[in-house]
Design a protein around this motif. Sequence first.
Motif, PDB file in Angstrom:
ATOM      1  N   VAL A  20       0.844 -16.993   5.698  1.00  0.00           N
ATOM      2  CA  VAL A  20       0.432 -16.279   4.704  1.00  0.00           C
ATOM      3  C   VAL A  20      -0.336 -16.581   3.990  1.00  0.00           C
ATOM      4  N   SER A  21      -1.982 -15.866   3.970  1.00  0.00           N
ATOM      5  CA  SER A  21      -3.273 -16.970   2.717  1.00  0.00           C
ATOM      6  C   SER A  21      -2.073 -16.861   1.556  1.00  0.00           C
ATOM      7  N   SER A  22      -2.810 -17.620   0.964  1.00  0.00           N
ATOM      8  CA  SER A  22      -2.429 -17.045  -0.428  1.00  0.00           C
ATOM      9  C   SER A  22      -3.342 -16.231  -1.330  1.00  0.00           C
ATOM     10  N   GLU A  23      -4.266 -15.434  -0.239  1.00  0.00           N
ATOM     11  CA  GLU A  23      -4.893 -13.558  -0.906  1.00  0.00           C
ATOM     12  C   GLU A  23      -3.354 -12.869   0.018  1.00  0.00           C
ATOM     13  N   GLU A  24      -2.981 -13.360   0.602  1.00  0.00           N
ATOM     14  CA  GLU A  24      -2.326 -12.479   2.105  1.00  0.00           C
ATOM     15  C   GLU A  24      -0.674 -11.749   0.956  1.00  0.00           C
ATOM     16  N   MET A  25      -0.114 -13.207   0.254  1.00  0.00           N
ATOM     17  CA  MET A  25       0.828 -12.909  -0.791  1.00  0.00           C
ATOM     18  C   MET A  25       0.582 -13.263  -1.275  1.00  0.00           C
ATOM     19  N   ALA A  26      -0.848 -12.662  -2.229  1.00  0.00           N
ATOM     20  CA  ALA A  26      -0.794 -12.157  -3.814  1.00  0.00           C
ATOM     21  C   ALA A  26      -0.575 -10.602  -3.523  1.00  0.00           C
ATOM     22  N   LEU A  29       2.977  -9.595  -2.672  1.00  0.00           N
ATOM     23  CA  LEU A  29       4.295  -9.418  -3.692  1.00  0.00           C
ATOM     24  C   LEU A  29       2.987  -8.600  -5.018  1.00  0.00           C
ATOM     25  N   ASP A  30       2.541  -7.975  -4.621  1.00  0.00           N
ATOM     26  CA  ASP A  30       1.862  -7.159  -5.643  1.00  0.00           C
ATOM     27  C   ASP A  30       2.147  -5.706  -5.761  1.00  0.00           C
ATOM     28  N   ASP A  31       2.226  -5.831  -4.205  1.00  0.00           N
ATOM     29  CA  ASP A  31       2.459  -4.516  -3.808  1.00  0.00           C
ATOM     30  C   ASP A  31       3.923  -4.252  -3.832  1.00  0.00           C
ATOM     31  N   LEU A  32       5.274  -4.953  -3.311  1.00  0.00           N
ATOM     32  CA  LEU A  32       6.284  -5.095  -3.563  1.00  0.00           C
ATOM     33  C   LEU A  32       6.441  -5.090  -5.502  1.00  0.00           C
ATOM     34  N   PRO A  54       4.028 -20.496   4.927  1.00  0.00           N
ATOM     35  CA  PRO A  54       3.082 -20.253   4.008  1.00  0.00           C
ATOM     36  C   PRO A  54       2.169 -21.753   3.582  1.00  0.00           C
ATOM     37  N   ASP A  55       0.959 -21.313   3.449  1.00  0.00           N
ATOM     38  CA  ASP A  55       0.714 -22.561   3.049  1.00  0.00           C
ATOM     39  C   ASP A  55       0.495 -22.932   1.578  1.00  0.00           C
ATOM     40  N   LEU A  56      -0.285 -23.910   1.114  1.00  0.00           N
ATOM     41  CA  LEU A  56       0.448 -24.176  -0.098  1.00  0.00           C
ATOM     42  C   LEU A  56      -0.163 -23.225  -0.993  1.00  0.00           C
ATOM     43  N   GLY A  57      -1.504 -23.325  -0.967  1.00  0.00           N
ATOM     44  CA  GLY A  57      -2.349 -21.460  -1.669  1.00  0.00           C
ATOM     45  C   GLY A  57      -1.029 -20.469  -2.230  1.00  0.00           C
TER      46      GLY A  57
END
Length: 124
Positions: A20-26, A29-32, A54-57
């Motif tokens: 999961v990239s930082s964009e996908e994570m953001a 999590l916002d959707d959640l 996941p990556d560090l971002g």
Amino acid sequence: MLTITKPEPNRVDIELSGRVSSEEMAKGLDDLLELSQDVNKGTMLYTITSFAFPDLGAIAVEMARLPKLLGLLGRFDRCAVLSDAAWLRTAAEVEGALIPGFDINAFDLSERDAAEAWLKTGTA
């Protein structure tokens, strides 16, 4: 890939696959957070396939939202984790044992029907 859906008024489904990239994570999590706002005594189905750390971002994004995410725990009573990795299933059940009032039960990917039944009735 991280996808969050709300198939029922008191249920949220999370699908996590691969890295999961930082964009996908953001976004995820916002959707959640948004989809969980009106959940009370809810259930969650968490499906994890082909897990990659996941990556560090992405980890930084999660840490930034951690206080809000911890606040979600009170909205849910039960989480079924479906995974193709035995170690993830074990980790999920250990986590469930450590969080009071939040039951986590882990299932193999092939046991989706049992996971759905457990979410509805508390028995597999």
